[in-house]
Design an enzyme around this catalytic site. Structure first.
Site, PDB file in Angstrom:
ATOM      1  N   CYS A   1      71.935 -39.186  66.884  1.00  0.00           N
ATOM      2  CA  CYS A   1      71.116 -40.419  66.912  1.00  0.00           C
ATOM      3  C   CYS A   1      70.279 -40.553  68.178  1.00  0.00           C
ATOM      4  O   CYS A   1      69.342 -41.349  68.224  1.00  0.00           O
ATOM      5  CB  CYS A   1      71.998 -41.641  66.717  1.00  0.00           C
ATOM      6  SG  CYS A   1      72.826 -41.641  65.123  1.00  0.00           S
TER       7      CYS A   1
ATOM      8  N   HIS B   1      67.565 -47.665  69.032  1.00  0.00           N
ATOM      9  CA  HIS B   1      68.163 -46.979  67.889  1.00  0.00           C
ATOM     10  C   HIS B   1      68.834 -48.033  67.022  1.00  0.00           C
ATOM     11  O   HIS B   1      69.456 -48.964  67.536  1.00  0.00           O
ATOM     12  CB  HIS B   1      69.187 -45.948  68.388  1.00  0.00           C
ATOM     13  CG  HIS B   1      70.026 -45.389  67.277  1.00  0.00           C
ATOM     14  ND1 HIS B   1      69.469 -44.861  66.141  1.00  0.00           N
ATOM     15  CD2 HIS B   1      71.377 -45.309  67.124  1.00  0.00           C
ATOM     16  CE1 HIS B   1      70.441 -44.459  65.335  1.00  0.00           C
ATOM     17  NE2 HIS B   1      71.600 -44.730  65.909  1.00  0.00           N
TER      18      HIS B   1
ATOM     19  N   ASN C   1      70.848 -46.909  59.304  1.00  0.00           N
ATOM     20  CA  ASN C   1      70.818 -46.000  60.447  1.00  0.00           C
ATOM     21  C   ASN C   1      70.255 -44.654  59.994  1.00  0.00           C
ATOM     22  O   ASN C   1      70.927 -43.915  59.273  1.00  0.00           O
ATOM     23  CB  ASN C   1      72.240 -45.849  61.013  1.00  0.00           C
ATOM     24  CG  ASN C   1      72.300 -44.930  62.227  1.00  0.00           C
ATOM     25  OD1 ASN C   1      71.333 -44.225  62.530  1.00  0.00           O
ATOM     26  ND2 ASN C   1      73.433 -44.941  62.914  1.00  0.00           N
TER      27      ASN C   1
HETATM   28  N1  COA Z   1      83.253 -53.484  52.659  1.00  0.00           N
HETATM   29  C1  COA Z   1      84.279 -54.337  52.743  1.00  0.00           C
HETATM   30  N2  COA Z   1      85.295 -54.205  53.615  1.00  0.00           N
HETATM   31  C2  COA Z   1      85.240 -53.148  54.430  1.00  0.00           C
HETATM   32  C3  COA Z   1      84.205 -52.211  54.402  1.00  0.00           C
HETATM   33  C4  COA Z   1      83.190 -52.408  53.462  1.00  0.00           C
HETATM   34  N3  COA Z   1      82.138 -51.576  53.341  1.00  0.00           N
HETATM   35  N4  COA Z   1      84.426 -51.271  55.326  1.00  0.00           N
HETATM   36  C5  COA Z   1      85.574 -51.590  55.956  1.00  0.00           C
HETATM   37  N5  COA Z   1      86.072 -52.721  55.416  1.00  0.00           N
HETATM   38  C6  COA Z   1      87.280 -53.438  55.785  1.00  0.00           C
HETATM   39  C7  COA Z   1      88.318 -52.523  56.386  1.00  0.00           C
HETATM   40  O1  COA Z   1      89.094 -51.918  55.375  1.00  0.00           O
HETATM   41  C8  COA Z   1      89.124 -53.477  57.234  1.00  0.00           C
HETATM   42  O2  COA Z   1      90.015 -54.188  56.396  1.00  0.00           O
HETATM   43  P1  COA Z   1      91.490 -54.555  56.899  1.00  0.00           P
HETATM   44  O3  COA Z   1      91.278 -55.456  58.091  1.00  0.00           O
HETATM   45  O4  COA Z   1      92.072 -55.232  55.712  1.00  0.00           O
HETATM   46  O5  COA Z   1      92.131 -53.260  57.248  1.00  0.00           O
HETATM   47  C9  COA Z   1      88.083 -54.483  57.725  1.00  0.00           C
HETATM   48  O6  COA Z   1      86.987 -54.368  56.807  1.00  0.00           O
HETATM   49  C10 COA Z   1      87.614 -54.219  59.132  1.00  0.00           C
HETATM   50  O7  COA Z   1      87.307 -52.834  59.240  1.00  0.00           O
HETATM   51  P2  COA Z   1      86.664 -52.229  60.543  1.00  0.00           P
HETATM   52  O8  COA Z   1      86.416 -50.768  60.348  1.00  0.00           O
HETATM   53  O9  COA Z   1      87.472 -52.671  61.724  1.00  0.00           O
HETATM   54  O10 COA Z   1      85.269 -53.002  60.544  1.00  0.00           O
HETATM   55  P3  COA Z   1      84.233 -53.153  61.709  1.00  0.00           P
HETATM   56  O11 COA Z   1      83.996 -54.557  61.996  1.00  0.00           O
HETATM   57  O12 COA Z   1      84.514 -52.221  62.852  1.00  0.00           O
HETATM   58  O13 COA Z   1      82.894 -52.632  61.005  1.00  0.00           O
HETATM   59  C11 COA Z   1      81.483 -50.692  61.104  1.00  0.00           C
HETATM   60  C12 COA Z   1      82.795 -51.281  60.601  1.00  0.00           C
HETATM   61  C13 COA Z   1      81.392 -49.261  60.680  1.00  0.00           C
HETATM   62  C14 COA Z   1      80.354 -51.503  60.470  1.00  0.00           C
HETATM   63  C15 COA Z   1      81.425 -50.835  62.643  1.00  0.00           C
HETATM   64  O14 COA Z   1      82.636 -50.355  63.206  1.00  0.00           O
HETATM   65  C16 COA Z   1      80.285 -50.101  63.268  1.00  0.00           C
HETATM   66  O15 COA Z   1      79.128 -50.406  63.018  1.00  0.00           O
HETATM   67  N6  COA Z   1      80.592 -49.144  64.147  1.00  0.00           N
HETATM   68  C17 COA Z   1      79.586 -48.420  64.897  1.00  0.00           C
HETATM   69  C18 COA Z   1      79.117 -47.341  64.040  1.00  0.00           C
HETATM   70  C19 COA Z   1      77.941 -46.671  64.619  1.00  0.00           C
HETATM   71  O16 COA Z   1      77.090 -47.298  65.172  1.00  0.00           O
HETATM   72  N7  COA Z   1      77.892 -45.372  64.416  1.00  0.00           N
HETATM   73  C20 COA Z   1      76.779 -44.584  64.718  1.00  0.00           C
HETATM   74  C21 COA Z   1      76.534 -44.497  66.167  1.00  0.00           C
HETATM   75  S1  COA Z   1      74.977 -43.825  66.296  1.00  0.00           S
END
Ligand code: COA
Length: 316
Positions: A113, A243, A273
Site C-alpha cells: 500500500c 492512502h 482499499n
Molecule cells: N461483518 C460483520 N461482522 C464482522 C465482520 C464483517 N464483515 N468482520 C468482522 N466482524 C466481527 C468479528 O467477527 C468480531 O466479532 P466478535 O466480537 O463477535 O468476535 C467483531 O466484528 C469485531 O472484529 P474485529 O476484527 O475486531 O473488527 P475491527 O473493528 O478491528 O474491524 C477491520 C476490522 C478489518 C475493518 C479493521 O481491523 C481494519 O480496518 N484494520 C486495518 C486494516 C488495514 O488497514 N489493512 C491494510 C493496511 S494498508
C-alpha cells in the site's frame, strides 16, 4: 533543475462495482457494519481477463490524453503494484509495450500500500540526480484477485484501480520532501503466503486489529517526521491525500494534523482499499474536481504490508 513537478494526472477504475449489499449475499455481514467500521460503501473490481497492466495502461492514457509529444519525452516508467499480471515480466514493461514506447527503462516497485510513495521517491531521486527528466509513475492493483471472499473481516476492504502522474524536472517545487521506511518484523500480520491452499489462489491474510493499531501509530509519527526540517508547519498544508485503508485511520491522521475532514481527500467510500492505486486515485479526484488547486501544498502518506510506510510533501 532541483525539483520534480507533477505535470499530468490520470486514473482508471474498472466498470464492475461490488457493493456492501453484494457482499451481504456472500457472507454474514451488513452494509451498516462495513460503513461504520471502514467507511466503505462499494469498490470497483476487475472483470474476468482484465489485468493490472490494463488498469495501469488506461490510467497512463488518461494522464497523457492525446499529447504524443509528452508521451515521447517519457524516459522512465515506474509501476507500483503487488498484483502483477505475471510473476514476470513486470507490469511496467507491459505498459511500455502498450504505450508503444521503445528503448526506455521500465520496472515495478513492490511496497504494497506504500508502493506509490516508494515509486514517487524513486522518480524524484532520478530527477534530482539529473539521470531522467520525465517519468511516468503509476500505482495499479487488482486486489480482488488476491482476496479470500470467505474471510469477511478482510474481504470487505479491497478494491481495484490505477492512478498515474507524470513528473518532470523543474526549477520550481514540486516534490519538497519524501520519506520511505520499513520494518519487516511483523510480516505475518499482513501477507500473502507463497504456498497456496490446495487448489486455491494465494490470498491476503491479515490480523486487522493489530494492523490498525500499528498503522495509526506509524502515521501519527510520520506527520511530525515529514514536517521536521521541511520549513513548513501543519497549518501550511492545504490537503491531506492519504492512502485509503479505513476512514477511521484517515480521521486519526487528520486529527494529528489539526485538520478538518473537509481538507482530506476521501475516496475510500467509493473505491475501498486499492493498495498502491489509492493515493494517485485520490490525487486525481482532488485535481479533477478542482478542490486541489495549482500552488497548494499537499501531504500524501501511506502505510502497508511489510510493514512499509512513507510520505511525500508536494507543492502542486
Ligand atoms: N461483518 C460483520 N461482522 C464482522 C465482520 C464483517 N464483515 N468482520 C468482522 N466482524 C466481527 C468479528 O467477527 C468480531 O466479532 P466478535 O466480537 O463477535 O468476535 C467483531 O466484528 C469485531 O472484529 P474485529 O476484527 O475486531 O473488527 P475491527 O473493528 O478491528 O474491524 C477491520 C476490522 C478489518 C475493518 C479493521 O481491523 C481494519 O480496518 N484494520 C486495518 C486494516 C488495514 O488497514 N489493512 C491494510 C493496511 S494498508
Amino acid at each position: 533543475m532541483k525539483f520534480s513537478k507533477f505535470v499530468a494526472y490520470g486514473s482508471y477504475l474498472p466498470k464492475k462495482i461490488l457493493t456492501n449489499k453484494d457482499l451481504e449475499q456472500i457472507f454474514d455481514t451488513s452494509d451498516e457494519w462495513i460503513q461504520t467500521r471502514t467507511g466503505i460503501q462499494q469498490r470497483h473490481i476487475v472483470e474476468e481477463g482484465q489485468k493490472t497492466s490494463d488498469l495501469a495502461f488506461a490510467a497512463a492514457q488518461d494522464a497523457l490524453g492525446d499529447n504524443d509529444s509528452l508521451k515521447n519525452q517519457i524516459d522512465l516508467i515506474l509501476v507500483a503494484t503487488t498484483t502483477p499480471d505475471k510473476i514476470f515480466p513486470s507490469v511496467a514493461c507491459a505498459v511500455q509495450r502498450k504505450l508503444n514506447l521503445k528503448n526506455i527503462p521500465a520496472f515495478d516497485i513492490q511496497a504494497v500500500c506504500s508502493g506509490f510513495i516508494y515509486a514517487l521517491a524513486t522518480a524524484d531521486s532520478f530527477i534530482r540526480s539529473g539521470v531522467y527528466k520525465k517519468i511516468l509513475v503509476i500505482g495499479a492493483d487488482s486486489m480482488s484477485t488476491i482476496t479470500d471472499y470467505s474471510d469477511r473481516s478482510n474481504a470487505i476492504l479491497w478494491g481495484d484501480g490505477a492512478g498515474a502522474v507524470i513528473v518532470e524536472a523543474s526549477d520550481e517545487p514540486g516534490i519538497i520532501k519524501n520519506i520511505i521506511n520499513s520494518n519487516g518484523e511483523h510480516e505475518e500480520l499482513l501477507h500473502v503466503p507463497r504456498e497456496s491452499k490446495e487448489n486455491q489462489p494465494n490470498t491476503i491474510e491479515m490480523q486487522g486489529n493489530a494492523v490498525f493499531k500499528i498503522a495509526v501509530n506509524t502515521l501519527d509519527q510520520i506527520v511530525d517526521e515529514t514536517l521536521k526540517g521541511s520549513g513548513y508547519e501543519k497549518k501550511d498544508i492545504d490537503w491531506l491525500v492519504p492512502h485509503q485503508a479505513n476512514i477511521r485511520i484517515l480521521q486519526a491522521t487528520a486529527k494529528k494534523l489539526d485538520m478538518s475532514m473537509d481538507h482530506v481527500i476521501v475516496t475510500i467510500n467509493k473505491h475501498g482499499n486499492t493498495s498502491a492505486a489509492s493515493i494517485p486515485l485520490a490525487l486525481n479526484e482532488g485535481i479533477k474536481t478542482g478542490r486541489i488547486q495549482k500552488g497548494q501544498l499537499i501531504l500524501m502518506e501511506a502505510f502497508g504490508g511489510g510493514f512499509t510506510w512513507g510520505s511525500s510533501l508536494v507543492r502542486i
